[in-house]
Motif scaffolding. Structure first.
Motif, PDB file in Angstrom:
ATOM      1  N   LEU A 195       0.890  -1.375   0.113  1.00  0.00           N
ATOM      2  CA  LEU A 195       0.172  -0.026  -0.239  1.00  0.00           C
ATOM      3  C   LEU A 195       0.920   1.088   0.062  1.00  0.00           C
ATOM      4  N   TYR A 203      -6.374   8.512   1.642  1.00  0.00           N
ATOM      5  CA  TYR A 203      -6.423   7.359   0.992  1.00  0.00           C
ATOM      6  C   TYR A 203      -7.486   6.459   1.983  1.00  0.00           C
ATOM      7  N   LEU A 257      -8.905   3.293   2.963  1.00  0.00           N
ATOM      8  CA  LEU A 257      -8.832   1.894   2.931  1.00  0.00           C
ATOM      9  C   LEU A 257     -10.293   0.977   3.410  1.00  0.00           C
ATOM     10  N   LYS A 283      -8.541  -4.255   7.558  1.00  0.00           N
ATOM     11  CA  LYS A 283      -8.177  -2.910   7.484  1.00  0.00           C
ATOM     12  C   LYS A 283      -7.810  -2.296   8.619  1.00  0.00           C
ATOM     13  N   ARG A 336      -7.952   8.613  -3.330  1.00  0.00           N
ATOM     14  CA  ARG A 336      -7.809   7.252  -3.660  1.00  0.00           C
ATOM     15  C   ARG A 336      -8.469   6.200  -2.809  1.00  0.00           C
ATOM     16  N   GLY A 368      -8.558   2.014  -1.803  1.00  0.00           N
ATOM     17  CA  GLY A 368      -8.171   0.538  -1.983  1.00  0.00           C
ATOM     18  C   GLY A 368      -9.109  -0.283  -1.262  1.00  0.00           C
ATOM     19  N   LEU A 420      -9.803  -3.684   0.196  1.00  0.00           N
ATOM     20  CA  LEU A 420      -9.173  -4.658   0.939  1.00  0.00           C
ATOM     21  C   LEU A 420      -9.844  -6.095   1.122  1.00  0.00           C
ATOM     22  N   ARG A 469      -5.112  -8.336   1.445  1.00  0.00           N
ATOM     23  CA  ARG A 469      -4.674  -7.673   0.322  1.00  0.00           C
ATOM     24  C   ARG A 469      -5.703  -6.633  -0.478  1.00  0.00           C
ATOM     25  N   ILE A 470      -4.661  -5.667  -1.234  1.00  0.00           N
ATOM     26  CA  ILE A 470      -5.573  -4.644  -1.851  1.00  0.00           C
ATOM     27  C   ILE A 470      -5.851  -5.493  -3.025  1.00  0.00           C
ATOM     28  N   GLU A 478      -8.403  -4.183  -5.451  1.00  0.00           N
ATOM     29  CA  GLU A 478      -8.542  -3.362  -6.361  1.00  0.00           C
ATOM     30  C   GLU A 478      -8.279  -1.725  -5.670  1.00  0.00           C
ATOM     31  N   GLU A 479      -7.672  -1.129  -6.393  1.00  0.00           N
ATOM     32  CA  GLU A 479      -7.194   0.378  -6.076  1.00  0.00           C
ATOM     33  C   GLU A 479      -7.602   1.299  -7.342  1.00  0.00           C
ATOM     34  N   THR A 498     -15.088  -6.365  -6.024  1.00  0.00           N
ATOM     35  CA  THR A 498     -15.134  -5.041  -5.583  1.00  0.00           C
ATOM     36  C   THR A 498     -16.531  -4.685  -5.831  1.00  0.00           C
TER      37      THR A 498
END
Length: 348
Positions: A30, A38, A40, A48, A209, A211, A213, A217-218, A220-221, A236
């Motif tokens: 990240l 940002y 999350l 998160k 932005r 992200g 989670l 893991r991320i 999609e961002e 997502t």
């Protein structure tokens, strides 16, 4: 992208709580650029809050690196990281005035009183609470208490601001009001922020932005409008409220075939398509769907409707003033531009 451009970098971070087999964070990467907010975003158990606690120093990563402004702080204690934190429940001292709450951390650092008073005055002006210095938390509204909590975090002039579900304790109408205010305050302060939330609308309205989670893991961002209107991944999309997802069965010339209609093809044949409920309208789109109202739920400003068409169920969100009844035949319209195409390379 060099580390000097980043306010926060989590690199290949993994974490497992003692006694647990599954990792809460699994090779998480990240990056947050300086000055950005940002969000999350993730559901319960996505990791998160653990990511926020690792960034703050409440937890220590067993694998991976945490950098703040290019400095490796992976093993540093909380008090050695120049961060500000806003918690869910404000955590204000009830026996202290607003001014004393905000100044408390500065005084423990032996900052001269003149500088403390100046910083407190400046931050109260920033959050719109000038004149509230002598009030106590019990005399404030929920929104005012949240702004005091934010002031206490910003008064340090932190390298990084961490916000853990900061609006979750407020009622719905106040949350909506404070979303815009919170973003404005953080942007005017110039502080970089990591904003942890499970609320999709909060994430896209506050951040630069987002992200998403999932499983540590991320997943999609992207920028808020891309994540909301055109997510690349089905998981997502589902989390963001895309409730109409259908498999593509093939193509005819320059159109793709779906269970509800044929649609103009974009660059390639997708494996699935998706529609947001608000993309289905009673008028205005070039594609017409003959439907029947199966069920409806009135929510005040909107009506959530289930429709059947060609043996499929669609979900639509319409203006709450629309007069519609269960069992009614209706024509729904959509624009091809609002259809989400999930490419083969992005299968879940």
């Amino acid at each position: 992208m060099g580390c000097e451009q980043l306010s926060l970098e989590l690199k290949d971070v993994s974490f497992r709580y003692p006694g647990e087999k599954k990792r809460v964070l699994d090779h998480l990467d990240l990056d947050i650029q300086e000055g950005d907010i940002y969000a999350l975003l993730g559901g319960s158990g996505s990791g998160k809050t653990t990511a926020l606690n690792l960034t703050a120093g409440f937890l220590t990563a067993k694998k991976g690196i945490v950098r703040i402004k290019g400095k490796n702080v992976t093993d540093e204690k909380v008090h050695k990281r120049n961060i500000g934190i806003v918690f869910q429940e404000y955590a204000l001292f009830p026996h202290m005035s607003v001014g004393s709450n905000i100044a408390y951390g500065l005084r423990t650092r032996n900052i001269p009183s003149r500088d403390v008073n100046k910083r407190v005055s400046d931050v109260l002006e920033l959050v719109g609470l000038v004149g509230y210095e002598k009030r106590f938390p019990s005399e404030l509204s929920g929104g005012e208490r949240q702004r005091v909590a934010l002031s206490r975090a910003l008064v340090y002039k932190p390298d990084l601001l961490l916000l853990d579900e900061p609006l979750s304790a407020l009622d719905a109408s106040l949350r909506e009001e404070l979303r815009k205010e919170l973003r404005s305050i953080i942007k005017r302060s110039g502080t970089t922020a990591l904003y942890v939330t499970h609320d999709q609308l909060e994430a896209v309205s506050v951040s630069d932005r987002v992200g998403f989670l999932k499983d540590g893991r991320i997943y999609e961002e992207g920028v808020p409008d891309q994540i909301y209107w055109n997510p690349r991944r089905i998981e997502t999309a589902r989390f963001m409220g895309v409730s109409n997802i259908f498999q593509v069965s093939g193509n005819i010339k320059d159109h793709i075939q779906t269970p509800i209609c044929n649609l103009p093809m974009k660059k390639e044949i997708p494996h699935h398509i998706g529609l947001r409920p608000e993309s289905l309208k009673l008028e205005g789109g070039p594609i017409k769907l003959d439907c029947k109202v199966v069920s409806m739920e009135y929510r005040g400003k909107d009506i959530q409707i289930e429709l059947s068409t060609k043996g499929q169920i669609l979900k639509a969100s319409l203006d709450g003033r629309v007069k519609i009844e269960k069992g009614q035949a209706v024509s729904m319209f959509l624009s091809p531009d609002e259809v989400i195409h999930f490419a083969y390379g992005n299968r879940d």
